[in-house]
Enzyme design. Sequence first.
Site, PDB file in Angstrom:
ATOM      1  N   GLU A 199      -3.069  28.777  -0.260  1.00  0.00           N
ATOM      2  CA  GLU A 199      -2.560  28.065   0.916  1.00  0.00           C
ATOM      3  C   GLU A 199      -1.344  28.771   1.517  1.00  0.00           C
ATOM      4  O   GLU A 199      -1.177  28.808   2.732  1.00  0.00           O
ATOM      5  CB  GLU A 199      -2.210  26.620   0.530  1.00  0.00           C
ATOM      6  CG  GLU A 199      -3.456  25.800   0.263  1.00  0.00           C
ATOM      7  CD  GLU A 199      -3.187  24.505  -0.478  1.00  0.00           C
ATOM      8  OE1 GLU A 199      -3.018  24.565  -1.710  1.00  0.00           O
ATOM      9  OE2 GLU A 199      -3.135  23.454   0.162  1.00  0.00           O
TER      10      GLU A 199
ATOM     11  N   ARG B 126      -4.353   9.484  -9.122  1.00  0.00           N
ATOM     12  CA  ARG B 126      -4.874   8.608  -8.057  1.00  0.00           C
ATOM     13  C   ARG B 126      -6.299   8.176  -8.374  1.00  0.00           C
ATOM     14  O   ARG B 126      -7.091   8.968  -8.891  1.00  0.00           O
ATOM     15  CB  ARG B 126      -4.859   9.341  -6.705  1.00  0.00           C
ATOM     16  CG  ARG B 126      -3.467   9.480  -6.118  1.00  0.00           C
ATOM     17  CD  ARG B 126      -3.479  10.333  -4.865  1.00  0.00           C
ATOM     18  NE  ARG B 126      -2.699  11.538  -5.076  1.00  0.00           N
ATOM     19  CZ  ARG B 126      -2.761  12.617  -4.296  1.00  0.00           C
ATOM     20  NH1 ARG B 126      -3.553  12.634  -3.244  1.00  0.00           N
ATOM     21  NH2 ARG B 126      -2.001  13.656  -4.548  1.00  0.00           N
TER      22      ARG B 126
ATOM     23  N   HIS C 228      -5.777  18.662   2.550  1.00  0.00           N
ATOM     24  CA  HIS C 228      -6.109  19.971   1.941  1.00  0.00           C
ATOM     25  C   HIS C 228      -6.766  20.911   2.951  1.00  0.00           C
ATOM     26  O   HIS C 228      -7.478  21.852   2.578  1.00  0.00           O
ATOM     27  CB  HIS C 228      -7.073  19.825   0.736  1.00  0.00           C
ATOM     28  CG  HIS C 228      -6.465  19.139  -0.454  1.00  0.00           C
ATOM     29  ND1 HIS C 228      -7.114  18.164  -1.166  1.00  0.00           N
ATOM     30  CD2 HIS C 228      -5.272  19.304  -1.060  1.00  0.00           C
ATOM     31  CE1 HIS C 228      -6.351  17.743  -2.150  1.00  0.00           C
ATOM     32  NE2 HIS C 228      -5.215  18.428  -2.107  1.00  0.00           N
TER      33      HIS C 228
ATOM     34  N   ARG D 134       4.532  23.819   5.496  1.00  0.00           N
ATOM     35  CA  ARG D 134       3.395  22.929   5.285  1.00  0.00           C
ATOM     36  C   ARG D 134       3.813  21.541   5.760  1.00  0.00           C
ATOM     37  O   ARG D 134       4.827  21.008   5.307  1.00  0.00           O
ATOM     38  CB  ARG D 134       3.055  22.884   3.795  1.00  0.00           C
ATOM     39  CG  ARG D 134       1.972  21.889   3.528  1.00  0.00           C
ATOM     40  CD  ARG D 134       1.726  21.734   2.060  1.00  0.00           C
ATOM     41  NE  ARG D 134       0.661  20.748   1.889  1.00  0.00           N
ATOM     42  CZ  ARG D 134       0.552  19.974   0.835  1.00  0.00           C
ATOM     43  NH1 ARG D 134       1.407  20.068  -0.151  1.00  0.00           N
ATOM     44  NH2 ARG D 134      -0.429  19.122   0.753  1.00  0.00           N
TER      45      ARG D 134
ATOM     46  N   ASN E 123       7.322  24.314   1.447  1.00  0.00           N
ATOM     47  CA  ASN E 123       6.575  23.068   1.251  1.00  0.00           C
ATOM     48  C   ASN E 123       7.582  22.056   0.706  1.00  0.00           C
ATOM     49  O   ASN E 123       7.922  22.081  -0.474  1.00  0.00           O
ATOM     50  CB  ASN E 123       5.424  23.325   0.263  1.00  0.00           C
ATOM     51  CG  ASN E 123       4.620  22.075  -0.012  1.00  0.00           C
ATOM     52  OD1 ASN E 123       4.918  21.002   0.502  1.00  0.00           O
ATOM     53  ND2 ASN E 123       3.591  22.221  -0.840  1.00  0.00           N
TER      54      ASN E 123
ATOM     55  N   GLY F 176      -6.709  24.451  -9.093  1.00  0.00           N
ATOM     56  CA  GLY F 176      -6.424  24.711 -10.512  1.00  0.00           C
ATOM     57  C   GLY F 176      -7.588  24.346 -11.426  1.00  0.00           C
ATOM     58  O   GLY F 176      -7.942  25.106 -12.341  1.00  0.00           O
TER      59      GLY F 176
END
Length: 400
Positions: free
Chosen positions: A383, A239, A178, A89, A11, A329
């Site tokens: 993932e 964000r 996601h 990814r 990733n 998480g």
Amino acid sequence: MIDQPLILVINCGSSSLKFALIEPSQGYCELDGIAENLASPQAIIRWSHHQQEHQKAIADGAHSEAGQGIIELLEKVQLRSRVVAIGHRVVHGGKRFSESVLIDEAVTAAVEACSSLAPLHNPANLVGIEVTTQYFPGLPQVAVFDTAFHQSMTEQAFLYALPLSLYRDHGVRRYGFHGTSFRYVSAQATRQLSLKADDHGLVIAHLGNGASACAVHNGKSVDTTMGLTPLEGLVMGTRSGNIDPGLLLFLHQRCHYSIEEIDSLLNKRSGLLGLSELSNDMRTLEDAADKGNTQADLAIRVFCYQLAKQLAGLMTAIPRCDGLIFTGGIGENSRRVRHETVQHLGSLGWAIDPDANLSNGESNQGKIHQSDSPIIAVIATDEELMIAKDVVTLTNSQQR
Ligand code: AMP
């Protein structure tokens, strides 16, 4: 015992490169780590192997030096020869990719063409592909896209009410992110909760530092909270999530913010961090709120309320909601967030069992709801394992 083949999962970000060696049939992680602060004096590789943490400084090393460092480390722990394929990814697959693909020149060109939609992410993902091609020549490589799972959304869910020419000419639409996590968790939930594969509806909240939620109908995404970019939707670590689009004009015209300042404000200085003026990290905020920090408490309350509101909205996308799933998480660990969020959904019949919630759903198939409520469950995402499994599927089909 015979050493099983391993999949290297990569990733790659603009200044970091995360890596994991996954044994896909048993689903365990043999080694994982991150090369970070790349191209700076603080560049470093950290990794964990057999529950031991290690690190190695690679001062001023960029992605290529990180690749070299990772190879040396894999040789040292005698794992390099077990790597049989690589999974990457990739953040944005645009309209082109609705599933994972084996990487060839046409695929890298298409990933590059999607860069205008994810200018920070896709170029970094391409660097990751370059680095592994350099150090693992000849090994099959697979691209797994964050957006791919949401390509099943229909026009009514993915179009913005803007002039349609923006969609036709520039691909302006909602893509969602996601997707690898939602795909993994929805398959896991279907099995774990004994749902009928061809007759079920789920709403999944992936709550990490980035956060989004997804409505899944019979294993397919039908709507999600993130949009053209990963800024839309839920309140996140830094964000803002949903805001009035008129705010952008206000900031520019009245407050004289430049485009760069607006970008930084909404992506890096908002969300939990902006509201709390303390941290983007939920655990830190919960600790502070417990000690009486009212602003940390406020940030968590806004997070939970906005989450509940958008989860309720997603329930309109499916004929029936059989389960509300928390993952990521925060979703997997924050008792307070799950409790407060479900409280807001009380009028729709959702009710959490406080004792089961305390255990983070560690028993009872992850279920944390009261007997008269539809299912609410905590299911851990993975993932990296999903990427490794895609690599195996695609490389096996190539060999047939
Ligand atoms: P992720 O991006 O999925 O790794 O999730 C990171 C987020 O999970 C951070 O905001 C962490 O504070 C939060 N988190 C991890 N463990 C806990 C915990 N025990 N309680 C509350 N939040 C947690």
